[in-house]
Design a protein around this motif. Structure first.
Motif, PDB file in Angstrom:
ATOM      1  N   ASP A 181       0.713  -1.117  -0.008  1.00 14.27           N
ATOM      2  CA  ASP A 181      -0.157  -0.031  -0.090  1.00 14.27           C
ATOM      3  C   ASP A 181       0.937   1.277   0.175  1.00 14.27           C
ATOM      4  OD1 ASP A 181      -2.102  -1.551  -0.053  1.00 14.27           O
ATOM      5  OD2 ASP A 181      -2.441  -1.398   2.165  1.00 14.27           O
ATOM      6  N   ALA A 182       2.121   1.193   0.492  1.00 13.33           N
ATOM      7  CA  ALA A 182       2.972   2.303   0.786  1.00 13.33           C
ATOM      8  C   ALA A 182       3.863   2.489  -0.414  1.00 13.33           C
ATOM      9  CB  ALA A 182       3.875   2.414   1.724  1.00 13.33           C
ATOM     10  N   THR A 183       3.760   1.688  -1.575  1.00 12.67           N
ATOM     11  CA  THR A 183       4.481   1.753  -2.734  1.00 12.67           C
ATOM     12  C   THR A 183       3.558   2.621  -3.756  1.00 12.67           C
ATOM     13  OG1 THR A 183       5.394  -0.264  -2.294  1.00 12.67           O
ATOM     14  CG2 THR A 183       5.743   0.379  -4.580  1.00 12.67           C
ATOM     15  N   PRO A 184       4.211   3.635  -4.379  1.00 15.87           N
ATOM     16  CA  PRO A 184       3.310   4.445  -5.369  1.00 15.87           C
ATOM     17  C   PRO A 184       2.978   3.578  -6.555  1.00 15.87           C
ATOM     18  CG  PRO A 184       5.824   5.121  -5.142  1.00 15.87           C
ATOM     19  CD  PRO A 184       5.376   4.249  -4.132  1.00 15.87           C
ATOM     20  N   ASP A 185       1.763   4.168  -7.112  1.00 16.74           N
ATOM     21  CA  ASP A 185       1.390   3.417  -8.427  1.00 16.74           C
ATOM     22  C   ASP A 185       2.333   4.190  -9.571  1.00 16.74           C
ATOM     23  OD1 ASP A 185      -0.527   1.879  -7.443  1.00 16.74           O
ATOM     24  OD2 ASP A 185      -1.981   3.415  -7.286  1.00 16.74           O
ATOM     25  N   PRO A 186       2.531   3.376 -10.783  1.00 21.49           N
ATOM     26  CA  PRO A 186       2.210   2.021 -10.882  1.00 21.49           C
ATOM     27  C   PRO A 186       3.222   1.106 -10.203  1.00 21.49           C
ATOM     28  CG  PRO A 186       3.265   2.825 -12.782  1.00 21.49           C
ATOM     29  CD  PRO A 186       3.097   3.866 -11.895  1.00 21.49           C
ATOM     30  N   LYS A 187       2.814   0.023  -9.705  1.00 22.07           N
ATOM     31  CA  LYS A 187       3.754  -1.033  -8.947  1.00 22.07           C
ATOM     32  C   LYS A 187       3.494  -2.419  -9.393  1.00 22.07           C
ATOM     33  CE  LYS A 187       0.136  -0.067  -5.250  1.00 22.07           C
ATOM     34  NZ  LYS A 187      -0.067   0.457  -3.822  1.00 22.07           N
ATOM     35  N   ILE A 188       4.891  -2.915  -9.114  1.00 21.86           N
ATOM     36  CA  ILE A 188       4.382  -4.521  -9.580  1.00 21.86           C
ATOM     37  C   ILE A 188       4.920  -5.179  -8.367  1.00 21.86           C
ATOM     38  CG2 ILE A 188       5.688  -3.737 -11.822  1.00 21.86           C
ATOM     39  CD1 ILE A 188       8.406  -4.850 -10.893  1.00 21.86           C
ATOM     40  N   ILE A 189       4.474  -6.552  -8.591  1.00 22.06           N
ATOM     41  CA  ILE A 189       4.649  -7.559  -7.482  1.00 22.06           C
ATOM     42  C   ILE A 189       5.716  -8.645  -8.101  1.00 22.06           C
ATOM     43  CG2 ILE A 189       3.802  -9.137  -6.069  1.00 22.06           C
ATOM     44  CD1 ILE A 189       1.051  -7.702  -5.887  1.00 22.06           C
ATOM     45  N   VAL A 190       6.732  -8.979  -7.664  1.00 15.96           N
ATOM     46  CA  VAL A 190       7.494  -9.938  -7.982  1.00 15.96           C
ATOM     47  C   VAL A 190       7.860 -11.053  -6.961  1.00 15.96           C
ATOM     48  CG1 VAL A 190       9.989 -10.549  -8.711  1.00 15.96           C
ATOM     49  CG2 VAL A 190       8.936  -8.268  -9.450  1.00 15.96           C
ATOM     50  N   LEU A 191       7.547 -12.313  -7.300  1.00 13.47           N
ATOM     51  CA  LEU A 191       7.734 -13.523  -6.316  1.00 13.47           C
ATOM     52  C   LEU A 191       9.277 -14.137  -6.579  1.00 13.47           C
ATOM     53  CD1 LEU A 191       4.082 -15.169  -6.230  1.00 13.47           C
ATOM     54  CD2 LEU A 191       4.960 -13.152  -4.880  1.00 13.47           C
ATOM     55  N   VAL A 192       9.839 -14.225  -5.540  1.00 15.31           N
ATOM     56  CA  VAL A 192      11.168 -15.032  -5.719  1.00 15.31           C
ATOM     57  C   VAL A 192      11.383 -16.173  -4.934  1.00 15.31           C
ATOM     58  CG1 VAL A 192      13.670 -14.647  -5.457  1.00 15.31           C
ATOM     59  CG2 VAL A 192      12.340 -12.752  -6.439  1.00 15.31           C
ATOM     60  N   GLY A 193      11.515 -17.334  -5.586  1.00 15.94           N
ATOM     61  CA  GLY A 193      11.836 -18.498  -5.087  1.00 15.94           C
ATOM     62  C   GLY A 193      10.231 -19.569  -4.643  1.00 15.94           C
ATOM     63  N   THR A 194      10.697 -20.713  -4.722  1.00 14.29           N
ATOM     64  CA  THR A 194       9.493 -21.700  -4.564  1.00 14.29           C
ATOM     65  C   THR A 194       8.611 -21.284  -3.505  1.00 14.29           C
ATOM     66  OG1 THR A 194      10.865 -23.209  -5.434  1.00 14.29           O
ATOM     67  CG2 THR A 194       8.883 -24.054  -4.196  1.00 14.29           C
ATOM     68  N   ASP A 195       9.226 -20.772  -2.165  1.00 13.40           N
ATOM     69  CA  ASP A 195       8.206 -20.692  -1.182  1.00 13.40           C
ATOM     70  C   ASP A 195       7.268 -19.520  -1.681  1.00 13.40           C
ATOM     71  OD1 ASP A 195       9.387 -22.810   0.277  1.00 13.40           O
ATOM     72  OD2 ASP A 195      10.511 -21.385   1.629  1.00 13.40           O
ATOM     73  N   ALA A 196       7.935 -18.470  -2.165  1.00 13.39           N
ATOM     74  CA  ALA A 196       7.010 -17.277  -2.567  1.00 13.39           C
ATOM     75  C   ALA A 196       6.081 -17.603  -3.264  1.00 13.39           C
ATOM     76  CB  ALA A 196       7.905 -16.108  -2.831  1.00 13.39           C
ATOM     77  N   ILE A 197       6.303 -18.372  -4.494  1.00 13.09           N
ATOM     78  CA  ILE A 197       5.403 -18.806  -5.774  1.00 13.09           C
ATOM     79  C   ILE A 197       4.356 -19.615  -5.260  1.00 13.09           C
ATOM     80  CG2 ILE A 197       5.561 -19.742  -7.994  1.00 13.09           C
ATOM     81  CD1 ILE A 197       8.239 -18.824  -8.487  1.00 13.09           C
ATOM     82  N   SER A 198       4.769 -20.594  -4.543  1.00 11.66           N
ATOM     83  CA  SER A 198       3.368 -21.710  -4.302  1.00 11.66           C
ATOM     84  C   SER A 198       3.420 -22.111  -2.917  1.00 11.66           C
ATOM     85  CB  SER A 198       3.847 -23.103  -4.900  1.00 11.66           C
ATOM     86  OG  SER A 198       5.273 -23.645  -4.421  1.00 11.66           O
TER      87      SER A 198
END
Length: 220
Positions: free
Chosen positions: A155-172
């Motif tokens: 929420d604190a990140t200004p628009d436009p903003k991206i989300i990146v998932l790194v690693g198996t734990d984050a992805i699934s």
């Protein structure tokens, strides 16, 4: 009557602790895979791990490697939001969140800016505050005690903003998938722009994925 080949495939599927392997046809989901290599040791005729570091994609379906198919894992330029190229294409500042991670992917992210990989030469850096960031990078399965922190940071990140998932734990969720100790509801509410698999993720995979996301243009 069950053929020997089908028995072997069932044993292969049962071998994986994260259910990353499916059969009919044999496939492996790199978003769930812990990269332990046990399947390749037990069934070398079915699965082989290569040294290819280009594994990042914005389409989770591309993380599923199927028997008989030889397709590279890459970012689909047609799925990249236009504002990413327009605004974030030449400079990208990211806030990393360790959401219950084991510090392995976190250490590899730190390594992206050492002298071997030097990610900052491409204008990509990690920053201390989400208010100075263009997006968030999540590592770890997102534990209950970090779920609110992830939301606050986003929420604190200004628009436009991206989300990146790194690693198996984050992805699934990895080996923690289904545990009552994790809360992944955040990911159900927002669009994920990039999946970077690995356990842990190699720095070259991170650098290549972020460059593809911000600079790969559609051929249409």
């Amino acid at each position: 009557m069950i053929s020997l080949e089908k028995v072997d495939e069932k044993e292969l599927s049962d071998l994986c602790p994260t259910n990353a392997i499916s059969i009919h046809p044999v496939s492996i989901d790199l978003g769930k895979c812990t990269f332990c290599g046990e399947c390749a040791l037990r069934f070398p005729d079915k699965i082989t791990f290569t040294k290819d570091y280009k594994l990042a994609t914005n389409d989770p379906e591309r993380l599923i490697i199927k028997e008989g198919e030889d397709k590279p894992i890459e970012v689909n330029p047609d799925l990249i939001r236009s504002e990413i190229h327009r605004i974030l294409g030449r400079s990208l500042k990211l806030r990393q969140i360790s959401a219950g991670g084991d510090n392995s992917c976190e250490m590899e992210l730190n390594a992206t800016n050492n002298v071997q990989f030097d990610m900052s030469r491409y204008g990509i850096d990690f920053v201390a505050s989400p208010r100075h960031a263009d997006g968030i990078v999540i590592t770890g399965p997102i534990t209950q005690n970090m779920a609110k922190a992830v939301q606050i940071c986003y929420d604190a990140t200004p628009d436009p903003k991206i989300i990146v998932l790194v690693g198996t734990d984050a992805i699934s969720g990895g080996i923690f998938a289904g545990s009552p100790a994790i809360d992944r509801s955040f990911l159900s509410n927002y669009h994920v722009d990039l999946y970077i698999p690995g356990n842990p993720t190699h720095p070259l995979t991170v650098v290549n994925g972020l460059l593809d996301l911000t600079r790969k243009l559609s051929e249409k």
